[in-house]
Design an enzyme around this catalytic site. Structure first.
Site, short mmCIF file in Angstrom:
data_model
loop_
_atom_site.label_atom_id
_atom_site.label_comp_id
_atom_site.label_asym_id
_atom_site.label_seq_id
_atom_site.Cartn_x
_atom_site.Cartn_y
_atom_site.Cartn_z
CE1 TYR A 124 -3.02 -2.87 0.10
CE2 TYR A 124 -4.75 -1.18 1.20
CZ TYR A 124 -4.41 -2.50 0.52
OH TYR A 124 -5.53 -3.39 0.36
CE LYS A 171 2.69 -17.58 -1.30
NZ LYS A 171 2.01 -18.84 -1.34
CG ASP A 204 -0.76 -19.91 0.29
OD1 ASP A 204 -0.35 -19.78 1.54
OD2 ASP A 204 -0.43 -20.34 -0.66
CG ASP A 228 -7.71 -3.83 2.59
OD1 ASP A 228 -8.81 -4.04 3.18
OD2 ASP A 228 -7.62 -3.32 1.54
#
Ligand code: NAI
Length: 339
Positions: A124, A171, A204, A228
């Site tokens: 972001y 991740k 995930d 988010d």
């Protein structure tokens, strides 16, 4: 004590849900002088900029804001005012409790967890450019400073709210440097909190686990984009976006707002669910030390749900203003919450 608080009604359903929320706050007897400000497209029209100095100055001076959602154009137009505001005021911790409410049909009526989202960097950062026509780059910025700060906030939050476990979501198997640094900072901070269990999950897998076995989570901490997305996923577990509150916290101030957006599809119809903003307002009242008013508001809101009064998104038929009236009716009369 009289408080001065910045009020940003916002776009779409914003003015409807903020009006309902302000009415209930005032019914608790708390004494607030509201400084109303505009942001986004409304400010662009009036001041020629989306994040006007007058609004930022108001928030810098009041140090507390109650904010409705602000629309961001998709794929073109001005950059997100929400992201800009959080960065301008360095509101680095976005705290989003996920807790089911009585009488709301949902997948996990017992769910009670908190998402702590890093609010100032990650993908972001908004640093994007065209390399050559047909190829663009978006930069993900992760710093040791911000990652350490948010990890520490998550552990402190867990400790002060009696929670037992903090999970870092990342991740780092793919983004070895950026998410790797985030995880490294988390693990370093975790050592200072031996009383709180610490673990981590790859994003995930975390999404799947949240849908199948969310009770294993307590506090989850993650970078901006993951926070988010997971916030909306978690809202879905407890009955929808109308129920998910949030607080943006920094050293110099705090902005309280719902997780959801301006809901243009139902704006102006008087049917929006104000609960998420109301739960954010309850967080705000506690933040400014108005615990008694917060308690009254929360008890009346729960009583309203217990009595089966709900807005349309939850299968009820109460309009926004009627729902607020029902809550006000359940606040003990003659109550003057604070002095
Ligand atoms: P949204 O959250 O506004 O709406 C998604 C769906 O949930 C819609 O069907 C809407 O009707 C429903 N919904 C949301 N809040 C509700 C409520 N309180 N009561 C009943 N139903 C509700 O997401 P969307 O459509 O992706 O975004 C609309 C605009 O909001 C965009 O311009 C976006 O940038 C902005 N936005 C602003 C945020 C903020 O100010 N913090 C956060 C998220 C989006």
């Amino acid at each position: 004590m009289k408080h001065t608080i910045t009020l940003i009604p916002g776009d779409g359903i914003g003015p409807e849900i903020t009006a309902a929320t302000v009415r209930v706050i005032e019914a608790t007897g708390v004494d607030i002088n509201w400084e109303t400000q505009i942001l986004g497209s409304q400010a662009l029209e009036k001041y020629g900029e989306t994040l006007p100095a007058t609004a930022i100055d108001s928030m810098r001076s009041t140090k507390v804001a109650l904010k409705g959602p602000i629309m961001t154009p998709v794929g073109k137009g001005f950059t997100s005012v929400n992201v800009g505001l959080r960065r301008a005021l360095d509101l680095y911790a976005n705290v989003r409790p996920v807790k089911a409410l009585p009488n709301v049909e949902c997948r996990y009526p017992e769910l009670d967890l908190v998402i702590v989202r890093e609010n100032t960097e990650g993908l972001y950062s908004g640093i994007e450019h065209v390399v050559v026509p047909g190829v663009v780059e978006s930069l993900k910025v992760i710093t040791e400073k911000a990652s350490t700060r948010i990890a520490r906030y998550a552990f402190e939050f867990a400790r002060s709210s009696g929670r037992k476990k903090v999970t870092a979501v990342h991740k780092a198997n793919i983004m070895k440097l950026s998410d790797g640094l985030f995880l490294e900072c988390f693990n370093a901070v975790a050592k200072d909190y031996p009383d709180i269990e610490a673990d981590d999950k790859i994003i995930d897998n975390c999404c799947m686990q949240l849908v199948m076995r969310p009770e294993q989570f307590d506090v989850l901490v993650m970078e901006n984009l993951y926070g988010d997305i997971l916030s909306d996923l978690c809202a879905g577990l407890i009955g929808g976006l109308g129920l998910a509150p949030g607080a943006n916290i920094g050293e110099l101030g705090a902005v309280f707002e719902a997780v959801h957006g301006s809901a243009p599809d139902i704006a102006g119809q008087g049917i929006a669910n104000p609960t998420a903003l109301m739960l954010s307002a309850i967080q705000m009242l506690r933040h400014i030390g108005e615990n008694e008013a917060a308690q009254k508001f929360e008890a009346a809101l729960l009583a309203t749900f217990n009595d089966g009064i709900k807005t349309r998104d939850l299968g009820g038929d109460a309009r926004t203003a009627e729902f607020a009236n029902a809550i006000i009716d359940r606040i003990p009369s003659g109550a003057t919450a604070t002095v």
